[in-house]
Design a protein around this motif. Structure first.
Motif, PDB file in Angstrom:
ATOM      1  N   UNK A  51     -35.562 151.952 -15.393  1.00  0.00           N
ATOM      2  CA  UNK A  51     -34.351 152.595 -15.862  1.00  0.00           C
ATOM      3  C   UNK A  51     -33.351 151.549 -16.336  1.00  0.00           C
ATOM      4  N   UNK A  52     -32.476 151.956 -17.241  1.00  0.00           N
ATOM      5  CA  UNK A  52     -31.443 151.053 -17.738  1.00  0.00           C
ATOM      6  C   UNK A  52     -30.080 151.656 -17.441  1.00  0.00           C
ATOM      7  N   UNK A  53     -29.157 150.785 -17.063  1.00  0.00           N
ATOM      8  CA  UNK A  53     -27.767 151.170 -16.839  1.00  0.00           C
ATOM      9  C   UNK A  53     -26.970 150.710 -18.051  1.00  0.00           C
ATOM     10  N   UNK A  54     -26.158 151.624 -18.607  1.00  0.00           N
ATOM     11  CA  UNK A  54     -25.426 151.325 -19.833  1.00  0.00           C
ATOM     12  C   UNK A  54     -23.953 151.709 -19.686  1.00  0.00           C
ATOM     13  N   UNK A  55     -23.106 151.048 -20.481  1.00  0.00           N
ATOM     14  CA  UNK A  55     -21.692 151.405 -20.472  1.00  0.00           C
ATOM     15  C   UNK A  55     -21.126 151.370 -21.881  1.00  0.00           C
ATOM     16  N   UNK A  89     -20.226 155.494 -18.349  1.00  0.00           N
ATOM     17  CA  UNK A  89     -21.530 155.026 -17.880  1.00  0.00           C
ATOM     18  C   UNK A  89     -22.598 156.105 -18.047  1.00  0.00           C
ATOM     19  N   UNK A  90     -23.833 155.649 -18.215  1.00  0.00           N
ATOM     20  CA  UNK A  90     -24.988 156.534 -18.170  1.00  0.00           C
ATOM     21  C   UNK A  90     -26.194 155.711 -17.715  1.00  0.00           C
ATOM     22  N   UNK A  91     -27.209 156.385 -17.202  1.00  0.00           N
ATOM     23  CA  UNK A  91     -28.468 155.755 -16.791  1.00  0.00           C
ATOM     24  C   UNK A  91     -29.594 156.468 -17.515  1.00  0.00           C
ATOM     25  N   UNK A  92     -30.493 155.701 -18.122  1.00  0.00           N
ATOM     26  CA  UNK A  92     -31.627 156.283 -18.855  1.00  0.00           C
ATOM     27  C   UNK A  92     -32.940 155.746 -18.309  1.00  0.00           C
ATOM     28  N   UNK A  93     -33.954 156.608 -18.118  1.00  0.00           N
ATOM     29  CA  UNK A  93     -35.288 156.111 -17.788  1.00  0.00           C
ATOM     30  C   UNK A  93     -35.931 155.537 -19.051  1.00  0.00           C
ATOM     31  N   UNK A 129     -55.106 149.630 -36.331  1.00  0.00           N
ATOM     32  CA  UNK A 129     -54.073 150.657 -36.224  1.00  0.00           C
ATOM     33  C   UNK A 129     -53.882 151.117 -34.774  1.00  0.00           C
ATOM     34  N   UNK A 130     -52.618 151.345 -34.397  1.00  0.00           N
ATOM     35  CA  UNK A 130     -52.314 151.847 -33.063  1.00  0.00           C
ATOM     36  C   UNK A 130     -52.678 153.327 -32.979  1.00  0.00           C
ATOM     37  N   UNK A 131     -53.041 153.769 -31.775  1.00  0.00           N
ATOM     38  CA  UNK A 131     -53.498 155.157 -31.628  1.00  0.00           C
ATOM     39  C   UNK A 131     -52.859 155.911 -30.474  1.00  0.00           C
ATOM     40  N   UNK A 132     -52.198 155.213 -29.568  1.00  0.00           N
ATOM     41  CA  UNK A 132     -51.731 155.855 -28.335  1.00  0.00           C
ATOM     42  C   UNK A 132     -50.218 156.065 -28.345  1.00  0.00           C
ATOM     43  N   UNK A 133     -49.760 156.923 -27.445  1.00  0.00           N
ATOM     44  CA  UNK A 133     -48.335 157.137 -27.230  1.00  0.00           C
ATOM     45  C   UNK A 133     -47.841 156.191 -26.142  1.00  0.00           C
ATOM     46  N   UNK A 134     -46.545 155.910 -26.175  1.00  0.00           N
ATOM     47  CA  UNK A 134     -45.953 155.049 -25.148  1.00  0.00           C
ATOM     48  C   UNK A 134     -46.217 155.597 -23.752  1.00  0.00           C
ATOM     49  N   UNK A 135     -46.223 156.912 -23.619  1.00  0.00           N
ATOM     50  CA  UNK A 135     -46.398 157.509 -22.287  1.00  0.00           C
ATOM     51  C   UNK A 135     -47.845 157.541 -21.828  1.00  0.00           C
ATOM     52  N   UNK A 136     -48.783 157.131 -22.660  1.00  0.00           N
ATOM     53  CA  UNK A 136     -50.190 157.059 -22.272  1.00  0.00           C
ATOM     54  C   UNK A 136     -50.511 155.684 -21.710  1.00  0.00           C
ATOM     55  N   UNK A 137     -51.343 155.641 -20.663  1.00  0.00           N
ATOM     56  CA  UNK A 137     -51.759 154.358 -20.096  1.00  0.00           C
ATOM     57  C   UNK A 137     -52.508 153.524 -21.126  1.00  0.00           C
ATOM     58  N   UNK A 138     -53.168 154.195 -22.077  1.00  0.00           N
ATOM     59  CA  UNK A 138     -53.915 153.484 -23.119  1.00  0.00           C
ATOM     60  C   UNK A 138     -52.983 152.777 -24.102  1.00  0.00           C
ATOM     61  N   UNK A 214     -35.898 157.744 -22.208  1.00  0.00           N
ATOM     62  CA  UNK A 214     -35.860 159.166 -21.910  1.00  0.00           C
ATOM     63  C   UNK A 214     -34.432 159.683 -21.979  1.00  0.00           C
ATOM     64  N   UNK A 215     -34.251 160.906 -21.516  1.00  0.00           N
ATOM     65  CA  UNK A 215     -32.939 161.549 -21.563  1.00  0.00           C
ATOM     66  C   UNK A 215     -31.988 160.893 -20.551  1.00  0.00           C
ATOM     67  N   UNK A 216     -30.740 160.674 -20.950  1.00  0.00           N
ATOM     68  CA  UNK A 216     -29.785 160.043 -20.024  1.00  0.00           C
ATOM     69  C   UNK A 216     -29.246 161.022 -19.004  1.00  0.00           C
ATOM     70  N   UNK A 217     -28.660 160.472 -17.970  1.00  0.00           N
ATOM     71  CA  UNK A 217     -27.912 161.262 -17.010  1.00  0.00           C
ATOM     72  C   UNK A 217     -26.638 161.791 -17.681  1.00  0.00           C
TER      73      UNK A 217
END
Length: 227
Positions: A51-55, A89-93, A129-138, A214-217
């Motif tokens: 997660x990232x903390x932002x201001x 402030x906000x926190x994003x995954x 060429x890339x084939x996977x999504x960021x959310x995939x382990x591949x 991802x979506x912020x708080x």
């Protein structure tokens, strides 16, 4: 001498979601001293990589990353702030699977000024060429290498496997450190990067991670007091 201020209540900005109707806001900001703010929140997605903390100093302004944190962290101290100033402030995954780590030990020696430092510049080399999504382990980068360029410089290279990354995080764990730390961010599709190391990083382990936020708080606001 620092003057103690009366407690300041949290402000949740209009139009920012605080969760289902009736729920308290996830992210809260508390003024611990006139110029120190403590953030507290709950983890909402255990599948995230971190997660990232932002201001920002404006409600709808551009946000600046304060720190990258592991999922085990649910508090953050923002200290020594400008007095009598609004902070938002906000926190994003963020998501993404890291490459296989590579360890490298650099020889003794101080920073060398080279006539050509082109190797330091992020670049994109041809690859499959890339084939996977960021959310995939591949989606983890493959063929990750760390090459010594001089006593305080390394070049990282990898094969990009993701089609939807917002960029890549360069992560480093110095010998004896408790965990990896993010040391650089590069643009999407980049797959080479040069890094000047710090004296305490003569022996270190490196890895690279595609990322997507991802979506912020909810956004939490505090106004600092007089120092």
């Amino acid at each position: 001498m620092i003057k103690q201020l009366a407690a300041v209540s949290l402000v949740v900005l209009a139009g920012c979601s605080a969760g289902p109707t009736g729920d308290a806001p996830n992210l809260t900001a508390t003024l611990k001293t006139p110029v120190n703010v403590e953030l507290t929140w709950k983890i909402t997605d255990q599948a995230a990589a971190g997660q990232v903390v932002e201001y920002s100093n404006e409600e709808k302004g551009e946000y600046t990353i304060l720190d990258f944190l592991p999922l085990t962290r649910t508090t953050y101290q923002h200290t020594d702030l400008i007095p009598q100033t609004k902070f938002f402030y906000r926190v994003r995954p963020y998501y993404g699977t890291a490459s296989t780590p590579v360890e490298l030990t650099l020889p003794p020696g101080d920073l060398v000024e080279s006539e050509s430092e082109e190797w330091l510049q992020p670049s994109t080399r041809p690859g499959p060429p890339a084939r996977a999504s960021v959310r995939d382990a591949q989606g983890a980068p493959t063929d990750f290498t760390v090459t010594m360029m001089h006593a305080n410089g390394v070049k990282l290279a990898w094969t990009d496997q993701t089609t939807d990354e917002q960029g890549f995080l360069i992560e480093l764990k110095a010998d004896g450190a408790a965990d990896f730390a993010n040391v650089a961010m590069v643009d999407p599709n980049v797959n080479t990067f040069g890094l000047i190391t710090q004296p305490q990083e003569k022996k270190a382990t490196y890895r690279v991670r595609p990322y997507k936020f991802g979506e912020p708080t909810n956004i939490a606001q505090q106004t600092t007091g007089s120092s």
